[in-house]
Design a protein around this motif. Sequence first.
Motif, PDB file in Angstrom:
ATOM      1  N   ASP A  36       2.060  12.822   2.120  1.00 27.60           N
ATOM      2  CA  ASP A  36       2.345  14.234   1.887  1.00 27.60           C
ATOM      3  C   ASP A  36       1.432  15.120   2.750  1.00 27.60           C
ATOM      4  OD1 ASP A  36       4.153  15.859   0.223  1.00 27.60           O
ATOM      5  OD2 ASP A  36       2.318  16.659  -0.669  1.00 27.60           O
ATOM      6  N   SER A  37       0.164  14.750   2.843  1.00 26.74           N
ATOM      7  CA  SER A  37      -0.773  15.486   3.708  1.00 26.74           C
ATOM      8  C   SER A  37      -0.363  15.379   5.175  1.00 26.74           C
ATOM      9  CB  SER A  37      -2.194  14.955   3.537  1.00 26.74           C
ATOM     10  OG  SER A  37      -2.669  15.228   2.245  1.00 26.74           O
ATOM     11  N   LEU A  38       0.039  14.181   5.595  1.00 26.53           N
ATOM     12  CA  LEU A  38       0.511  13.986   6.964  1.00 26.53           C
ATOM     13  C   LEU A  38       1.687  14.916   7.254  1.00 26.53           C
ATOM     14  CD1 LEU A  38       0.594  12.402   9.663  1.00 26.53           C
ATOM     15  CD2 LEU A  38       2.013  10.708   8.485  1.00 26.53           C
ATOM     16  N   ARG A  39       2.599  14.999   6.325  1.00 26.62           N
ATOM     17  CA  ARG A  39       3.774  15.875   6.487  1.00 26.62           C
ATOM     18  C   ARG A  39       3.340  17.336   6.659  1.00 26.62           C
ATOM     19  NH1 ARG A  39       6.732  19.381   7.035  1.00 26.62           N
ATOM     20  NH2 ARG A  39       8.859  19.664   6.346  1.00 26.62           N
ATOM     21  N   ASP A  40       2.331  17.764   5.918  1.00 31.80           N
ATOM     22  CA  ASP A  40       1.797  19.124   6.067  1.00 31.80           C
ATOM     23  C   ASP A  40       1.235  19.342   7.467  1.00 31.80           C
ATOM     24  OD1 ASP A  40       2.333  20.357   3.655  1.00 31.80           O
ATOM     25  OD2 ASP A  40       0.412  19.855   2.760  1.00 31.80           O
ATOM     26  N   TRP A  41       0.464  18.389   7.962  1.00 32.08           N
ATOM     27  CA  TRP A  41      -0.214  18.531   9.255  1.00 32.08           C
ATOM     28  C   TRP A  41       0.753  18.586  10.427  1.00 32.08           C
ATOM     29  CZ3 TRP A  41      -3.846  14.005   7.770  1.00 32.08           C
ATOM     30  CH2 TRP A  41      -4.807  14.469   6.863  1.00 32.08           C
ATOM     31  N   ASP A  57      12.762   0.914  -4.618  1.00 29.57           N
ATOM     32  CA  ASP A  57      13.130  -0.392  -4.079  1.00 29.57           C
ATOM     33  C   ASP A  57      14.608  -0.405  -3.695  1.00 29.57           C
ATOM     34  OD1 ASP A  57      13.425  -3.099  -3.566  1.00 29.57           O
ATOM     35  OD2 ASP A  57      12.831  -3.751  -5.564  1.00 29.57           O
ATOM     36  N   HIS A  58      14.909  -0.850  -2.497  1.00 28.62           N
ATOM     37  CA  HIS A  58      16.297  -0.968  -2.056  1.00 28.62           C
ATOM     38  C   HIS A  58      17.077  -1.979  -2.894  1.00 28.62           C
ATOM     39  CE1 HIS A  58      14.516   0.697   1.740  1.00 28.62           C
ATOM     40  NE2 HIS A  58      15.565   1.460   1.595  1.00 28.62           N
ATOM     41  N   TYR A  59      16.371  -2.854  -3.595  1.00 27.15           N
ATOM     42  CA  TYR A  59      17.008  -3.915  -4.382  1.00 27.15           C
ATOM     43  C   TYR A  59      16.996  -3.618  -5.872  1.00 27.15           C
ATOM     44  CZ  TYR A  59      16.518  -6.076   0.134  1.00 27.15           C
ATOM     45  OH  TYR A  59      16.580  -6.314   1.473  1.00 27.15           O
ATOM     46  N   GLY A  60      16.514  -2.450  -6.269  1.00 26.15           N
ATOM     47  CA  GLY A  60      16.573  -2.027  -7.661  1.00 26.15           C
ATOM     48  C   GLY A  60      15.558  -2.646  -8.597  1.00 26.15           C
ATOM     49  N   VAL A  61      14.529  -3.319  -8.072  1.00 21.94           N
ATOM     50  CA  VAL A  61      13.533  -3.964  -8.924  1.00 21.94           C
ATOM     51  C   VAL A  61      12.365  -3.019  -9.213  1.00 21.94           C
ATOM     52  CG1 VAL A  61      11.918  -5.902  -9.121  1.00 21.94           C
ATOM     53  CG2 VAL A  61      14.179  -6.257  -8.106  1.00 21.94           C
ATOM     54  N   ASN A  62      11.720  -2.540  -8.175  1.00 16.76           N
ATOM     55  CA  ASN A  62      10.553  -1.662  -8.339  1.00 16.76           C
ATOM     56  C   ASN A  62      10.982  -0.191  -8.336  1.00 16.76           C
ATOM     57  OD1 ASN A  62       8.769  -3.880  -8.292  1.00 16.76           O
ATOM     58  ND2 ASN A  62       8.771  -3.861  -6.066  1.00 16.76           N
ATOM     59  N   LYS A  63      10.270   0.616  -9.102  1.00 13.45           N
ATOM     60  CA  LYS A  63      10.590   2.034  -9.207  1.00 13.45           C
ATOM     61  C   LYS A  63       9.673   2.852  -8.309  1.00 13.45           C
ATOM     62  CE  LYS A  63      12.018   1.606 -13.990  1.00 13.45           C
ATOM     63  NZ  LYS A  63      11.727   1.991 -15.365  1.00 13.45           N
ATOM     64  N   GLY A  64      10.232   3.860  -7.655  1.00 11.19           N
ATOM     65  CA  GLY A  64       9.436   4.753  -6.819  1.00 11.19           C
ATOM     66  C   GLY A  64       8.331   5.445  -7.592  1.00 11.19           C
ATOM     67  N   GLU A  65       8.558   5.685  -8.889  1.00  8.74           N
ATOM     68  CA  GLU A  65       7.543   6.339  -9.725  1.00  8.74           C
ATOM     69  C   GLU A  65       6.255   5.535  -9.790  1.00  8.74           C
ATOM     70  OE1 GLU A  65      10.663   5.602 -11.076  1.00  8.74           O
ATOM     71  OE2 GLU A  65      11.539   7.590 -10.820  1.00  8.74           O
ATOM     72  N   ASP A  66       6.353   4.224  -9.552  1.00 11.73           N
ATOM     73  CA  ASP A  66       5.194   3.337  -9.645  1.00 11.73           C
ATOM     74  C   ASP A  66       4.490   3.135  -8.305  1.00 11.73           C
ATOM     75  OD1 ASP A  66       5.701   3.010 -12.361  1.00 11.73           O
ATOM     76  OD2 ASP A  66       7.053   1.321 -12.011  1.00 11.73           O
ATOM     77  N   MET A  67       4.944   3.830  -7.276  1.00 14.80           N
ATOM     78  CA  MET A  67       4.310   3.746  -5.959  1.00 14.80           C
ATOM     79  C   MET A  67       2.858   4.204  -6.062  1.00 14.80           C
ATOM     80  SD  MET A  67       5.215   3.127  -2.753  1.00 14.80           S
ATOM     81  CE  MET A  67       4.457   3.346  -1.160  1.00 14.80           C
ATOM     82  N   ASN A  68       1.980   3.585  -5.305  1.00 17.12           N
ATOM     83  CA  ASN A  68       0.578   3.979  -5.285  1.00 17.12           C
ATOM     84  C   ASN A  68       0.474   5.441  -4.848  1.00 17.12           C
ATOM     85  OD1 ASN A  68      -2.000   4.408  -3.566  1.00 17.12           O
ATOM     86  ND2 ASN A  68      -2.489   2.653  -4.873  1.00 17.12           N
ATOM     87  N   MET A  69      -0.161   6.259  -5.678  1.00 15.48           N
ATOM     88  CA  MET A  69      -0.194   7.694  -5.415  1.00 15.48           C
ATOM     89  C   MET A  69      -1.130   8.072  -4.271  1.00 15.48           C
ATOM     90  SD  MET A  69       2.193   8.916  -7.113  1.00 15.48           S
ATOM     91  CE  MET A  69       1.913  10.635  -6.710  1.00 15.48           C
ATOM     92  N   GLU A  70      -2.069   7.218  -3.925  1.00 18.63           N
ATOM     93  CA  GLU A  70      -2.908   7.504  -2.752  1.00 18.63           C
ATOM     94  C   GLU A  70      -2.060   7.430  -1.482  1.00 18.63           C
ATOM     95  OE1 GLU A  70      -7.042   6.179  -0.552  1.00 18.63           O
ATOM     96  OE2 GLU A  70      -6.561   5.312  -2.506  1.00 18.63           O
ATOM     97  N   VAL A  71      -1.170   6.445  -1.414  1.00 16.49           N
ATOM     98  CA  VAL A  71      -0.252   6.340  -0.275  1.00 16.49           C
ATOM     99  C   VAL A  71       0.616   7.593  -0.203  1.00 16.49           C
ATOM    100  CG1 VAL A  71       1.724   5.083   0.684  1.00 16.49           C
ATOM    101  CG2 VAL A  71      -0.187   3.815  -0.297  1.00 16.49           C
ATOM    102  N   VAL A  72       1.197   7.966  -1.338  1.00 21.60           N
ATOM    103  CA  VAL A  72       2.087   9.127  -1.384  1.00 21.60           C
ATOM    104  C   VAL A  72       1.325  10.400  -1.008  1.00 21.60           C
ATOM    105  CG1 VAL A  72       3.601  10.516  -2.851  1.00 21.60           C
ATOM    106  CG2 VAL A  72       3.575   8.020  -3.102  1.00 21.60           C
TER     107      VAL A  72
END
Length: 134
Positions: free
Chosen positions: A37-42, A18-33
């Motif tokens: 990541d697959s898109l980056r591979d392709w 979070d740019h505002y320091g509230v939410n943590k990147g570790e808690d991001m939905n892993m399906e999105v991530v």
Amino acid sequence: MAIEWKDIKHFAAQDFKDHYGVNKGEDMNMEVVGRLDSLRDWIKCPIQVTAGYDSKGHSEMSYHYRGLAVDIIICSLMRLREQWTYIRTAGFEGIGIYPNWKYKIYSGGFHLDLRDIPQLWRRAEDGSYKYFLP
């Protein structure tokens, strides 16, 4: 099998914080991530994450606030239409096209999310939005 951060090759949790320091990147939905990541591979091109699990700065019911959305710029000179083709293949249901976003020498970006009902939109130069049936 559930995706975990150790399975991700091209991104780290801090890319989605979070740019505002509230939410943590570790808690991001892993399906999105995982899909990103697959898109980056392709595409074989770096992807700059400009927004991830944010707590404000988006529309009222934003998928960013639930860790289900990401804004990106693909660091490539390929046309937005070609980028969009790869993104659709990655399985994102919500795709927003923003031709005027900029990152270094790259133009054009995307909002990607995992909504229940597919939606495609484009932001016009005048700031209005055009919605298309998927």
